[in-house]
Design a protein around this motif. Structure first.
Motif, short mmCIF file in Angstrom:
data_model
loop_
_atom_site.label_atom_id
_atom_site.label_comp_id
_atom_site.label_asym_id
_atom_site.label_seq_id
_atom_site.Cartn_x
_atom_site.Cartn_y
_atom_site.Cartn_z
N UNK A 189 1.06 -1.33 0.04
CA UNK A 189 0.04 0.14 0.09
C UNK A 189 0.74 1.30 -0.02
N UNK A 190 0.90 2.30 -0.94
CA UNK A 190 1.64 3.31 -1.00
C UNK A 190 1.25 4.23 0.17
N UNK A 191 2.18 5.19 0.63
CA UNK A 191 2.08 6.00 1.61
C UNK A 191 0.64 6.61 1.57
N UNK A 192 0.67 7.35 0.53
CA UNK A 192 -0.65 8.31 0.32
C UNK A 192 -1.98 7.66 0.66
N UNK A 193 -2.12 6.39 0.02
CA UNK A 193 -3.49 5.59 -0.12
C UNK A 193 -3.43 5.11 1.68
N UNK A 194 -2.26 4.72 2.20
CA UNK A 194 -2.40 4.39 3.56
C UNK A 194 -2.86 5.28 4.29
N UNK A 195 -2.41 6.52 4.23
CA UNK A 195 -2.92 7.65 5.10
C UNK A 195 -4.39 8.00 4.90
N UNK A 196 -4.72 8.19 3.58
CA UNK A 196 -5.81 8.89 3.14
C UNK A 196 -7.26 8.00 3.00
N UNK A 197 -6.80 6.62 2.56
CA UNK A 197 -7.75 5.62 2.46
C UNK A 197 -7.89 4.61 3.39
N UNK A 198 -6.79 3.91 3.74
CA UNK A 198 -6.67 2.77 4.58
C UNK A 198 -6.92 2.96 5.86
N UNK A 199 -6.17 3.93 6.62
CA UNK A 199 -6.30 4.03 7.92
C UNK A 199 -7.60 4.42 8.31
N UNK A 200 -8.37 5.03 7.73
CA UNK A 200 -9.80 5.37 8.17
C UNK A 200 -10.74 4.27 8.40
N UNK A 201 -10.31 3.36 7.38
CA UNK A 201 -11.08 2.09 7.09
C UNK A 201 -10.67 0.99 8.32
N UNK A 202 -9.50 1.09 8.30
CA UNK A 202 -8.99 0.11 9.50
C UNK A 202 -9.55 0.53 10.86
N UNK A 203 -9.61 1.84 11.30
CA UNK A 203 -10.11 2.48 12.52
C UNK A 203 -11.46 2.33 12.81
N UNK A 204 -12.24 2.29 11.50
CA UNK A 204 -13.70 2.03 11.77
C UNK A 204 -14.16 0.77 11.78
N UNK A 205 -13.05 -0.03 11.22
CA UNK A 205 -13.57 -1.59 11.01
C UNK A 205 -12.01 -2.56 11.45
N UNK A 206 -11.93 -3.09 12.65
CA UNK A 206 -10.96 -3.76 12.97
C UNK A 206 -10.78 -5.12 12.11
N UNK A 207 -11.83 -5.54 11.51
CA UNK A 207 -11.51 -6.84 10.61
C UNK A 207 -11.10 -6.56 9.24
N UNK A 208 -11.12 -5.11 8.80
CA UNK A 208 -10.99 -4.93 7.50
C UNK A 208 -9.62 -5.46 6.95
N UNK A 209 -8.57 -5.40 7.77
CA UNK A 209 -7.27 -5.83 6.95
C UNK A 209 -7.48 -7.56 7.03
N UNK A 210 -8.08 -8.14 7.86
CA UNK A 210 -8.12 -9.74 7.92
C UNK A 210 -9.13 -9.95 6.56
N UNK A 211 -10.22 -9.11 6.57
CA UNK A 211 -11.28 -9.52 5.42
C UNK A 211 -10.46 -9.24 3.88
N UNK A 212 -9.54 -8.20 4.01
CA UNK A 212 -8.88 -8.30 2.67
C UNK A 212 -7.49 -8.74 2.55
#
Length: 576
Positions: free
Chosen positions: A395-418
């Protein structure tokens, strides 16, 4: 193209590459993109390419005046050439040195052809006033021109030759320096010996074929000719008052009766979408709906046959705006068409499509998704060097910061599901539970290969500083959209395995069956191409069909405006 035409075209390429190389070597900034590109151009060494300076013809006063004028290195009188330009100055010196400073424009036929050629560049979207056409005409038509002093004739000589060289260079390579608009631009011409090109300048004058010099300086490509024809047609439409406007109002839909349908019919007829015999009527019938769908497809709109706000806006774009759009793309053609030779891949970013060429002929096309306007896909050239089968995705840093982290914070299962793993700074896999997701530090997210991977089954890679590549995608449904600026900067390719098969060009080792077997292994594999293939990420905002009809693309990254402004900026001729 005939053999003679090819010879002329090659000679002009030699000349223009030399002059442009001299200017680019002094002005083009160094960028990370250029470091990853093919070797940059290098201006020819004057010590090895220039002729031994020849003295002027001693018994000719005009030759003496031309020589003296070039040695003064000061602006010409009358404001014809008020600023300095070392590349043009060197070209003028070389030009007259080869003639032993004898005049080039003492023959009236050559002067007439020069003035006609300078006037003709308007059909290319350039500005004849950049070459001081009116001033040159006035001097050429002056009743006392024959009795002018050698110094006055020398000034006309150098002004005319400056216009001649500059116009030919700009016809062949463009007026605007693309690096000034986009510092990542790296489509550089190769260094070429200037002697043959300079010889062609002289030959055109000696053989009274200056008009042919202008014709052959233009890109010898059917696309360029079609763009010129399209510009002429648009200007003819403008001269007749433009095309009819469709009044504002509610969405027009097939089957409706509305007074505005009459204007819609007139607009479709003017655009060549509806038979003139169907120009009258207030009913939105099937033939009109079919015409609207064709128009919508040509404008990169969803072709539903209804005239809503988006279609209405496209219908009512002023013809002068379309003229500007074509002029901008003529300039891009002068920048790029010389690069389209051999085997290569072109990504048309604004057109959301990709084309593979073999021996200069398009043999495969597909649709692509490109970067959103705020994460635009860069425009540059590189070489496709290897392919990754069954890729993981870091995951590129920009996508990590702007897209991925908000999803992880709102859904703890997001990483495992994907199927996304967390790596520490040493590359070791760590538990997501050990990470402070409110303020994560020193971590990288990597998605496993396989179903749902953001890069799909394959990545096509080429060196660049933007971390941009071509790849497959699980988001296949987005290819059905007319506008496909949906990615984070990389280029998602529809049917990428078809492209991979053509890139390897090896029916035994890399047939489609062999490729499928590699994918079935589920192993991540990097495979180097036997031959690197050039890839050009380009930006065109018009398409031209075989019949010459134009399709206008959305200027998704707002690049036409700055280019047109630079194209319209006066650019006086210059000598040292």
């Amino acid at each position: 193209m005939t053999m003679e035409a090819r010879r002329h075209a090659l000679a002009w390429a030699l000349l223009t590459a030399t002059i442009v190389a001299g200017a680019s070597a002094q002005t083009a900034p160094t960028t990370a993109a250029s470091a990853a590109s093919p070797p940059p151009i290098v201006a020819p060494d004057p010590a090895t390419t220039a002729s031994v300076p020849a003295p002027p013809v001693l018994d000719d006063p005009l030759a003496q005046a031309i020589y003296a004028r070039l040695q003064q290195m000061t602006p010409l009188q009358g404001g014809l050439l008020p600023r300095q330009d070392a590349a043009l100055g060197k070209a003028l010196n070389d030009f007259y040195m080869q003639r032993r400073y004898m005049p080039a424009w003492s023959d009236d036929a050559n002067v007439r052809q020069l003035l006609a050629g300078l006037s003709s560049v308007e059909a290319d979207g350039l500005l004849p006033e950049d070459y001081h056409l009116d001033e040159l005409k006035a001097l050429a038509d002056a009743p006392d021109r024959a009795n002018a002093s050698p110094q006055q004739k020398a000034d006309f000589e150098i002004a005319a030759t400056g216009a001649y060289v500059t116009a030919l260079v700009q016809l062949a390579r463009g007026k605007v320096d693309p690096v000034r608009l986009d510092p990542t631009w790296n489509f550089d011409a190769a260094a070429i010996d200037p002697q043959q090109g300079m010889s062609m300048l002289q030959t055109a004058i000696d053989e009274r074929s200056v008009d042919q010099a202008f014709a052959m300086a233009r890109p010898q490509n059917p696309l360029y000719t079609k763009l010129r024809d399209a510009l002429a047609q648009l200007r003819a439409t403008a001269a007749q008052g433009g095309w009819p406007l469709v009044p504002d109002g509610p969405t027009l839909k097939p089957g409706m009766k509305d007074a505005r349908v009459q204007a819609l019919r007139a607009r479709m007829v003017a655009g060549g979408y509806l038979d003139p015999t169907l120009a009258h009527g207030h009913t939105f019938d099937n033939p009109l709906a079919d015409a609207v769908k064709r128009f919508q497809a040509d404008q990169y709109l969803d072709a539903d046959g209804s005239v809503g706000a988006g279609t209405l806006a496209a219908l009512n774009v002023p013809v002068q705006d379309r003229i500007g759009q074509v002029r901008a793309n003529l300039e891009r053609a002068r920048w790029l068409l010389h690069s389209l030779q051999g085997t290569f891949v072109v990504v048309d970013v604004a057109g959301y499509k990709i084309t593979f060429y073999r021996d200069g002929v398009p043999v495969w096309k597909s649709r692509v998704q490109v970067g959103k306007p705020y994460r635009s896909t860069p425009i540059f050239r590189s070489q496709i060097t290897y392919v990754t089968f069954n890729p993981t995705w870091t995951v590129p840093p920009t996508i990590l910061k702007n897209d991925m982290l908000p999803k992880v914070r709102s859904n703890p299962a997001y990483l495992a599901n994907n199927r996304i793993r967390v790596l520490d700074s040493a590359g070791n896999i760590v538990s997501p539970a050990s990470v402070d997701w409110k303020n994560p530090r020193g971590i990288t997210l990597r998605q496993d290969a396989g179903p749902g991977n953001s890069l799909g089954q394959v990545v096509i890679r080429f060196p660049n500083s933007f971390a941009v590549y071509l790849h497959d995608t699980p988001h296949q449904e987005l290819f059905a959209k007319a506008k496909r600026d949906t990615s984070s900067g990389c280029i998602r390719v529809e049917h990428p395995l078809e492209l991979v098969e053509r890139l390897f060009n090896d029916p035994e080792k890399f047939s489609r069956q062999a490729i499928d077997e590699r994918l079935a292994s589920k192993k991540t594999q990097n495979v180097t191409l036997p031959t690197a293939v050039p890839v050009l990420l380009a930006y065109w905002t018009v398409d031209i069909a075989d019949d010459g009809k134009l399709s206008y693309k959305p200027d998704v990254y707002d690049r036409d405006g700055p280019l047109l402004a630079a194209l319209d900026k006066p650019q006086p001729l210059r000598v040292p």
